[in-house]
Write an enzyme that holds these catalytic residues in place. Sequence first.
Site, PDB file in Angstrom:
ATOM      1  N   ASP A  45     -86.413 104.868 -34.842  1.00 33.43           N
ATOM      2  CA  ASP A  45     -86.028 103.483 -35.120  1.00 33.43           C
ATOM      3  C   ASP A  45     -86.999 102.958 -36.177  1.00 33.43           C
ATOM      4  O   ASP A  45     -88.215 102.926 -35.947  1.00 33.43           O
ATOM      5  CB  ASP A  45     -86.133 102.668 -33.816  1.00 33.43           C
ATOM      6  CG  ASP A  45     -85.678 101.227 -33.999  1.00 33.43           C
ATOM      7  OD1 ASP A  45     -85.798 100.689 -35.125  1.00 33.43           O
ATOM      8  OD2 ASP A  45     -85.207 100.638 -33.010  1.00 33.43           O
ATOM      9  N   VAL A  46     -86.472 102.533 -37.329  1.00 31.03           N
ATOM     10  CA  VAL A  46     -87.366 102.155 -38.436  1.00 31.03           C
ATOM     11  C   VAL A  46     -88.195 100.907 -38.147  1.00 31.03           C
ATOM     12  O   VAL A  46     -89.137 100.622 -38.873  1.00 31.03           O
ATOM     13  CB  VAL A  46     -86.594 101.954 -39.771  1.00 31.03           C
ATOM     14  CG1 VAL A  46     -85.962 103.239 -40.247  1.00 31.03           C
ATOM     15  CG2 VAL A  46     -85.573 100.825 -39.675  1.00 31.03           C
ATOM     16  N   TYR A  49     -79.846  88.647 -45.559  1.00 37.23           N
ATOM     17  CA  TYR A  49     -79.485  89.942 -46.161  1.00 37.23           C
ATOM     18  C   TYR A  49     -79.800  89.916 -47.655  1.00 37.23           C
ATOM     19  O   TYR A  49     -80.405  90.846 -48.185  1.00 37.23           O
ATOM     20  CB  TYR A  49     -78.002  90.251 -45.915  1.00 37.23           C
ATOM     21  CG  TYR A  49     -77.575  91.621 -46.423  1.00 37.23           C
ATOM     22  CD1 TYR A  49     -77.925  92.781 -45.727  1.00 37.23           C
ATOM     23  CD2 TYR A  49     -76.844  91.761 -47.595  1.00 37.23           C
ATOM     24  CE1 TYR A  49     -77.531  94.038 -46.185  1.00 37.23           C
ATOM     25  CE2 TYR A  49     -76.451  93.008 -48.057  1.00 37.23           C
ATOM     26  CZ  TYR A  49     -76.795  94.152 -47.348  1.00 37.23           C
ATOM     27  OH  TYR A  49     -76.420  95.404 -47.809  1.00 37.23           O
ATOM     28  N   LYS A 100     -82.647  92.327 -49.526  1.00 37.84           N
ATOM     29  CA  LYS A 100     -82.332  93.236 -50.632  1.00 37.84           C
ATOM     30  C   LYS A 100     -83.067  92.825 -51.907  1.00 37.84           C
ATOM     31  O   LYS A 100     -83.498  93.691 -52.668  1.00 37.84           O
ATOM     32  CB  LYS A 100     -80.814  93.295 -50.862  1.00 37.84           C
ATOM     33  CG  LYS A 100     -80.058  93.988 -49.720  1.00 37.84           C
ATOM     34  CD  LYS A 100     -80.541  95.420 -49.488  1.00 37.84           C
ATOM     35  CE  LYS A 100     -79.676  96.185 -48.508  1.00 37.84           C
ATOM     36  NZ  LYS A 100     -80.180  97.545 -48.232  1.00 37.84           N
ATOM     37  N   THR A 104     -67.919 102.320 -45.661  1.00 40.83           N
ATOM     38  CA  THR A 104     -68.744 102.855 -44.568  1.00 40.83           C
ATOM     39  C   THR A 104     -68.583 101.935 -43.347  1.00 40.83           C
ATOM     40  O   THR A 104     -68.025 100.838 -43.464  1.00 40.83           O
ATOM     41  CB  THR A 104     -70.237 102.857 -44.963  1.00 40.83           C
ATOM     42  OG1 THR A 104     -70.678 101.488 -45.017  1.00 40.83           O
ATOM     43  CG2 THR A 104     -70.488 103.522 -46.295  1.00 40.83           C
TER      44      THR A 104
HETATM   45  N1  LIG Z   1     -71.425  99.797 -47.547  1.00 36.19           N
HETATM   46  C1  LIG Z   1     -71.611  98.954 -48.561  1.00 36.19           C
HETATM   47  O1  LIG Z   1     -70.658  98.380 -49.109  1.00 36.19           O
HETATM   48  C2  LIG Z   1     -73.010  98.716 -49.079  1.00 36.19           C
HETATM   49  C3  LIG Z   1     -73.147  97.945 -50.244  1.00 36.19           C
HETATM   50  C4  LIG Z   1     -74.423  97.710 -50.755  1.00 36.19           C
HETATM   51  C5  LIG Z   1     -75.527  98.256 -50.114  1.00 36.19           C
HETATM   52  N2  LIG Z   1     -75.366  98.998 -48.979  1.00 36.19           N
HETATM   53  C6  LIG Z   1     -76.573  99.542 -48.344  1.00 36.19           C
HETATM   54  O2  LIG Z   1     -76.421 100.933 -48.170  1.00 36.19           O
HETATM   55  C7  LIG Z   1     -77.249 101.365 -47.079  1.00 36.19           C
HETATM   56  C8  LIG Z   1     -76.448 102.284 -46.171  1.00 36.19           C
HETATM   57  O3  LIG Z   1     -75.448 101.545 -45.527  1.00 36.19           O
HETATM   58  P1  LIG Z   1     -74.008 102.134 -45.208  1.00 36.19           P
HETATM   59  O4  LIG Z   1     -73.029 101.341 -45.972  1.00 36.19           O
HETATM   60  O5  LIG Z   1     -74.028 103.620 -45.345  1.00 36.19           O
HETATM   61  O6  LIG Z   1     -73.858 101.669 -43.695  1.00 36.19           O
HETATM   62  P2  LIG Z   1     -73.884 102.455 -42.308  1.00 36.19           P
HETATM   63  O7  LIG Z   1     -72.904 103.563 -42.318  1.00 36.19           O
HETATM   64  O8  LIG Z   1     -73.779 101.397 -41.273  1.00 36.19           O
HETATM   65  O9  LIG Z   1     -75.341 103.126 -42.266  1.00 36.19           O
HETATM   66  C9  LIG Z   1     -76.486 102.412 -41.916  1.00 36.19           C
HETATM   67  C10 LIG Z   1     -77.564 103.422 -41.569  1.00 36.19           C
HETATM   68  O10 LIG Z   1     -78.758 102.694 -41.262  1.00 36.19           O
HETATM   69  C11 LIG Z   1     -79.269 103.209 -40.031  1.00 36.19           C
HETATM   70  N3  LIG Z   1     -80.046 102.194 -39.308  1.00 36.19           N
HETATM   71  C12 LIG Z   1     -79.685 100.930 -38.996  1.00 36.19           C
HETATM   72  N4  LIG Z   1     -80.642 100.358 -38.242  1.00 36.19           N
HETATM   73  C13 LIG Z   1     -81.613 101.303 -38.060  1.00 36.19           C
HETATM   74  C14 LIG Z   1     -82.846 101.318 -37.348  1.00 36.19           C
HETATM   75  N5  LIG Z   1     -83.304 100.237 -36.666  1.00 36.19           N
HETATM   76  N6  LIG Z   1     -83.581 102.460 -37.384  1.00 36.19           N
HETATM   77  C15 LIG Z   1     -83.133 103.544 -38.044  1.00 36.19           C
HETATM   78  N7  LIG Z   1     -81.996 103.581 -38.757  1.00 36.19           N
HETATM   79  C16 LIG Z   1     -81.237 102.468 -38.750  1.00 36.19           C
HETATM   80  C17 LIG Z   1     -78.034 103.626 -39.228  1.00 36.19           C
HETATM   81  O11 LIG Z   1     -78.390 104.590 -38.256  1.00 36.19           O
HETATM   82  P3  LIG Z   1     -78.471 104.322 -36.663  1.00 36.19           P
HETATM   83  O12 LIG Z   1     -77.525 103.225 -36.327  1.00 36.19           O
HETATM   84  O13 LIG Z   1     -78.099 105.662 -36.089  1.00 36.19           O
HETATM   85  O14 LIG Z   1     -79.890 103.991 -36.385  1.00 36.19           O
HETATM   86  C18 LIG Z   1     -77.199 104.252 -40.344  1.00 36.19           C
HETATM   87  O15 LIG Z   1     -77.574 105.599 -40.519  1.00 36.19           O
HETATM   88  C19 LIG Z   1     -77.736 100.082 -46.407  1.00 36.19           C
HETATM   89  O16 LIG Z   1     -79.057  99.813 -46.798  1.00 36.19           O
HETATM   90  C20 LIG Z   1     -76.817  99.008 -46.959  1.00 36.19           C
HETATM   91  O17 LIG Z   1     -77.419  97.737 -46.948  1.00 36.19           O
HETATM   92  C21 LIG Z   1     -74.118  99.246 -48.460  1.00 36.19           C
END
Ligand SMILES: NC(=O)c1ccc[n+]([C@@H]2O[C@H](COP(=O)([O-])OP(=O)(O)OC[C@H]3O[C@@H](n4cnc5c(N)ncnc54)[C@H](OP(=O)(O)O)[C@@H]3O)[C@@H](O)[C@H]2O)c1
Length: 259
Positions: free
Chosen positions: A71-72, A163, A167, A198
């Site tokens: 957990d980060v 958020y 960022k 995602t």
């Molecule tokens: N999807 C978009 O449209 C989008 C756009 C811009 C930026 N982003 C960024 O891209 C990154 C990845 O997001 P995603 O879209 O791939 O979403 P996602 O599928 O929900 O992935 C989020 C990841 O963060 C991990 N995480 C969350 N809380 C955590 C914790 N307390 N400790 C450890 N790991 C944790 C989750 O793992 P666990 O739950 O297993 O811990 C999961 O692996 C994020 O930083 C997000 O802000 C996404």
Amino acid sequence: MTEGRLPALQPKPVAVVIGASSGIGAALARRLAGEGYRVALLARRGPAMEELARLLNERCGEDTARVYVHDVTRYEDVPRLFQRILQEMSRVDAVLYVAGVMHRVDLEEFDFAKDREMLEVNLLGAVAWLGQAALYFQGLGHGHIVGISSIAGDRGRVANPAYHAAKAGLTTYLESLRNRLSRRGVHVLTVKPGFVDTPMLANAPRKKLFWVISPDQAAADIVRAMKKGKQVIYTPARWRWVALVIQHIPSFIFRRLSF
Ligand SMILES: NC(=O)c1ccc[n+]([C@@H]2O[C@H](COP(=O)([O-])OP(=O)(O)OC[C@H]3O[C@@H](n4cnc5c(N)ncnc54)[C@H](OP(=O)(O)O)[C@@H]3O)[C@@H](O)[C@H]2O)c1
């Protein structure tokens, strides 16, 4: 940090992917393994990562992927876990901070519990991990640091103040790391995705989304940028033009917009 400078016993480079259990992180792990990296997979959901590791070890060779449940927000565990990965995987060549949380927040809502988690996971966890990576790579004289920020950090919109702030903080932190570390031979990449399909977008109103790409497309852009030594990318790249416009809208107009 002499403790970190272990001899490279394994010829294959190692990437540490924090937030590897789904979405962009899992896609990055798959892509990096396909490029010849071994990968350390970190997140809270062990079973999802075990399944990914099994697939990668089957496809790319035994011991390609290892799982570290973490957990980060447990910042105090980071230095010890970094050393453990270094010992078990023999080397670390890239650290990618992908973990993120985006709660749904109503326009009139101010909920400290939600805001705190977004700041802790998106920003403080990144500082804990990428600071550790910086310390190690600056002694080594090379390495890749990658942070997944967002176009959402380019401006303080009405939608989700914490958020956007997390960022924006991450983007600035990565710029500072780059300015410190490029003179030490370390590459720092800031990634600003637009919409990526995602689980994070699962609750987002579909009609407000556009130019949505798959996590695999985002991962391909990110790994290409790592290879080219790019500093900041938008994925897909056309978001850069949207960002340019957003950054230049005068505040008195921006304040009236509802996104
Ligand atoms: N999807 C978009 O449209 C989008 C756009 C811009 C930026 N982003 C960024 O891209 C990154 C990845 O997001 P995603 O879209 O791939 O979403 P996602 O599928 O929900 O992935 C989020 C990841 O963060 C991990 N995480 C969350 N809380 C955590 C914790 N307390 N400790 C450890 N790991 C944790 C989750 O793992 P666990 O739950 O297993 O811990 C999961 O692996 C994020 O930083 C997000 O802000 C996404």
